[in-house]
Design an enzyme around this catalytic site. Sequence first.
Site, PDB file in Angstrom:
ATOM      1  N   VAL A 277       0.848  -1.198   0.000  1.00  0.00           N
ATOM      2  CA  VAL A 277       0.000   0.000   0.000  1.00  0.00           C
ATOM      3  C   VAL A 277       0.882   1.246   0.000  1.00  0.00           C
ATOM      4  CG1 VAL A 277      -1.730   1.317   1.290  1.00  0.00           C
ATOM      5  CG2 VAL A 277      -1.895  -1.158   1.175  1.00  0.00           C
ATOM      6  N   ALA A 278       1.959   1.188   0.773  1.00  0.00           N
ATOM      7  CA  ALA A 278       2.835   2.354   0.889  1.00  0.00           C
ATOM      8  C   ALA A 278       3.577   2.627  -0.411  1.00  0.00           C
ATOM      9  CB  ALA A 278       3.831   2.132   2.008  1.00  0.00           C
ATOM     10  N   ILE A 280       2.681   1.595  -3.618  1.00  0.00           N
ATOM     11  CA  ILE A 280       1.881   1.834  -4.835  1.00  0.00           C
ATOM     12  C   ILE A 280       1.216   3.206  -4.730  1.00  0.00           C
ATOM     13  CG2 ILE A 280      -0.096   1.051  -6.195  1.00  0.00           C
ATOM     14  CD1 ILE A 280       0.559  -1.780  -5.133  1.00  0.00           C
ATOM     15  N   GLU A 282      -1.454   4.979  -5.185  1.00  0.00           N
ATOM     16  CA  GLU A 282      -2.871   4.900  -5.567  1.00  0.00           C
ATOM     17  C   GLU A 282      -3.444   6.271  -5.920  1.00  0.00           C
ATOM     18  OE1 GLU A 282      -1.943   3.617  -2.571  1.00  0.00           O
ATOM     19  OE2 GLU A 282      -2.635   1.557  -2.404  1.00  0.00           O
ATOM     20  N   ASP A 324      -7.028  32.922 -36.997  1.00  0.00           N
ATOM     21  CA  ASP A 324      -7.738  33.881 -37.837  1.00  0.00           C
ATOM     22  C   ASP A 324      -7.148  35.253 -37.600  1.00  0.00           C
ATOM     23  OD1 ASP A 324      -9.597  32.275 -38.974  1.00  0.00           O
ATOM     24  OD2 ASP A 324     -11.093  32.550 -37.409  1.00  0.00           O
ATOM     25  N   ASN A 708       2.052   7.227   3.571  1.00  0.00           N
ATOM     26  CA  ASN A 708       1.524   7.158   2.210  1.00  0.00           C
ATOM     27  C   ASN A 708       0.111   7.698   2.099  1.00  0.00           C
ATOM     28  OD1 ASN A 708       0.145   5.651  -0.182  1.00  0.00           O
ATOM     29  ND2 ASN A 708       2.329   5.675  -0.570  1.00  0.00           N
ATOM     30  N   ASP A 712       1.622  12.317   2.701  1.00  0.00           N
ATOM     31  CA  ASP A 712       2.153  12.452   1.345  1.00  0.00           C
ATOM     32  C   ASP A 712       1.213  13.145   0.367  1.00  0.00           C
ATOM     33  OD1 ASP A 712       4.657  11.782   0.823  1.00  0.00           O
ATOM     34  OD2 ASP A 712       4.182   9.982  -0.336  1.00  0.00           O
TER      35      ASP A 712
END
Length: 870
Positions: A277-278, A280, A282, A324, A708, A712
Amino acid sequence: MKEVYQKTKEELFNEYGNSKGLNDEKASEYLEKYGENILISKKKKSVARVFLEQFADLLVIILIIAAVVSMMTGNSESTVVIIVVIVMNAILGTVQYVKAEKSLDSLKELSAPKTKVLRNGIKQELESKYVVPGDILILETGDMIVADGRIIENYSLQVNESSLTGESTNVDKFDKNIQSEVSLADRCNMVYSGSLVTYGRANVLVTATGMNTEMGKIADLMNMTQDKKTPLQISLDNFSKKLALIIMGISVVVFGLSLWQGNKILDSLMFAVALAVAAIPEALSSIVTIVQAMGTRKMAKDNAIIKELKAVESLGCVSVICSDKTGTLTQNKMTVQQIYIDGQCIIPEELDVNNQLHRYLLYDAILNNDSSIQGGNNIGDPTETCLLEMVKKTDLHKMGISDEDIRILMPRLEEIPFDSERKLMSSKYEIHKVPTILTKGAVDVLIDRIENISTSNGVRKITKEDKEKIIKQNQIFSENGLRVLAFVYKECEECHCLSTKSEHGYTFIGLVSMIDPPREESMEAVKKAKEAGIKPIMITGDHKVTATAIAKSIGIYKEGDVALTGKEVDEMTDDELENVLDKVSVYARVSPENKIRIVDAWQHKGNVVAMTGDGVNDAPALKKADIGIAMGITGTEVSKDAADMILADDNFATIIKAVLNGRNVYRNILNAILFLLSGNLAAILVVLYCSLMALDVPFKPVHLLFINLLTDSLPALAIGMEPSDNLLLKKKPRNPKKGIFTRNISIKLIVYGILIGTVTLSAFYIGDKINPLTASTMAFATLTLARLFHGFNCRSESSIFKIGIKSNLWSVAAFVIGTLMLGFVIFVKFMHSMFMIAPLTGIQIIEIIALAFVPTVIIQVVKVVVEKIN
Ligand code: ATP
């Protein structure tokens, strides 16, 4: 029962209303009854659902299960903390999602289509969602049709119904009754929502809105509200998936090593999952969305309305801008300068109503003109209103005769409206009892159609010398950047119907030259574009010499450049065009087809092309360009519908601002990614090192989750809010084919990861001299604080001394909040057992702060040295 198209107008008026439109009361009653005129898209996710979805992550689920099992086995405190951290993370994720959705919705609102209706007998503009059955729609060329309805007054209406019938040719409409039963495509007295008006005009009685329209009936089939991800999000999602696999592999190894070291299965599992978890990131995908959404909000404030998120990414890569001229690079505030008549140049004040020749020019200017000045306001095309301003300066006005008096005196019998492909406008009147066609338009289009010339001595055959003089005068006007219109007329048979075939055999009256000054900010914007490695190109319907003169004055055209006309482009092969492409900075008298070829040629050479357009025929070119840009003020609804971005102020300088914003958004996303991944890498390196060296586990699962999921995210978001700096516009455009992980980024990521990992490990070793708990506390605190400091390193490529701390107060706030959270965990005794923290001495705290600061010092010193060298 009769279908709507089979009913007579009278029957329909009995049912829905009258030809003057609804009154406000009826309109709001119908709005209540029939609902808003919108196609109902998929139901929105509720906040509760969004919140629950935050837990639908395999790793989070495993973690919760592990936490619950661990609670049952007696370790309840850290279980509670883990759950609290996960819930807080879910709340943060939900807030981010809702915020991003909100800003996307407000963008949609900004680009919502508008339509003209007759209410209380008065023509007014309305947001199309408020149109109700019974309203009278006023359709004109370039409009989008926003509801189904029966045509009640028709003026040569032609409609493109391809979105409904698949048939791409234009359909002629009429207002007659149809008795028999016919298919949708043959119901020529009806118009349908989603179609475009390509020619003519009409008044339409609305008979169905929203989901009751033919479009609404098939809306479900079209799956209109697919969640569209931007290319960056897709490539990040792919990257995250690959990364997840690698990290899971590492986690399995760590799990094995932990078991081998004699730890309990549950503890080992919990740690391995926490590590995953830390490690990746997410939050990546949602950070990308929120940063892009915030970026588009900023752009909308700067007058650039982005219709789709993915346009923000492409904007950052734009290398060619085809713009233009009129209204975008110039002010579209025309003023008549000089008039060439009877062989000489005069000013408007010198026009004499008593002179028959001058009077014909005035008739042509007033009658053959669809614009007006009402209560001091100019309504309509500036090219035409400036002619009315010219008339105001003559003695006609002093005599108390208004434009309206002349228009009532000589009503229009027939007309062929102006279109930028013909570059002419013609209309027919009875002047001195003779049916007369008055025409005005581009000199080069008219010159070969002139047979006579009107002078103070009467009308005579035009000679070669006369024509040469006219052409020379046109050249002189054009070289001074003036727009020139030729005024001609033709007396004709009464029964003769006006058509494009009758636009020849004219008698020349005179030339009118008008100035349209460049916008003040155009020159600066062109300079900025060039510095940013972007090629600005002028594409205009105007004369080549006029266009070149204006392009020169604002810096688009430089010595050695080439100007081409649409005709010249037509005569070239694709290869020939590509060969000269780099040199051409002005395209004049272009057709919509020319525009498509020019975009195509640049794209073929690997460029990302932005193209502006306002007319109904510009839609294909706008779609073909990587960034189609429509004009908010003068653009047709059709062009706005086809575009990716709408300029609320029609201004070229706004495009450059939007490009800068696009580059900034991309850079900020990249920096946020760098921040998250380098920090995660540091954690992985430390864990791997300790596992391999058979040391104690450096972090408890709850530490990794705390970092995380909580401390973070805030710096990453703050990095996403970093304001743009001038450095961004000094760089060459980014190559869209290049992935995110360039060599430069990859090296930085690894170096930053190693630096932060090293100081964390040092803290671990220092603490390990006391006991394992102090070791892990010091490692945790150092890693958290080092990453919080690191937030400042990732804000920009420049050193913090150059950009200044205060230039992004979000990052200061993120740092302060993160540090307070860490302090709370470290210093509040009550938290110690929950977070498995050892009490720290003053010296240890100083050691932690010093170590955590080291990577930032090194990184900033290197940045300063590089800046000095450069
Ligand atoms: P762009 O916005 O692409 O720079 P433009 O406004 O210069 O376009 P158009 O509006 O397509 O170009 O006009 C092309 C030419 O048609 C002009 O140069 C002028 O000679 C002529 N023209 C423009 N407006 C009118 C008008 N209302 N009536 C008659 N002729 C016109």
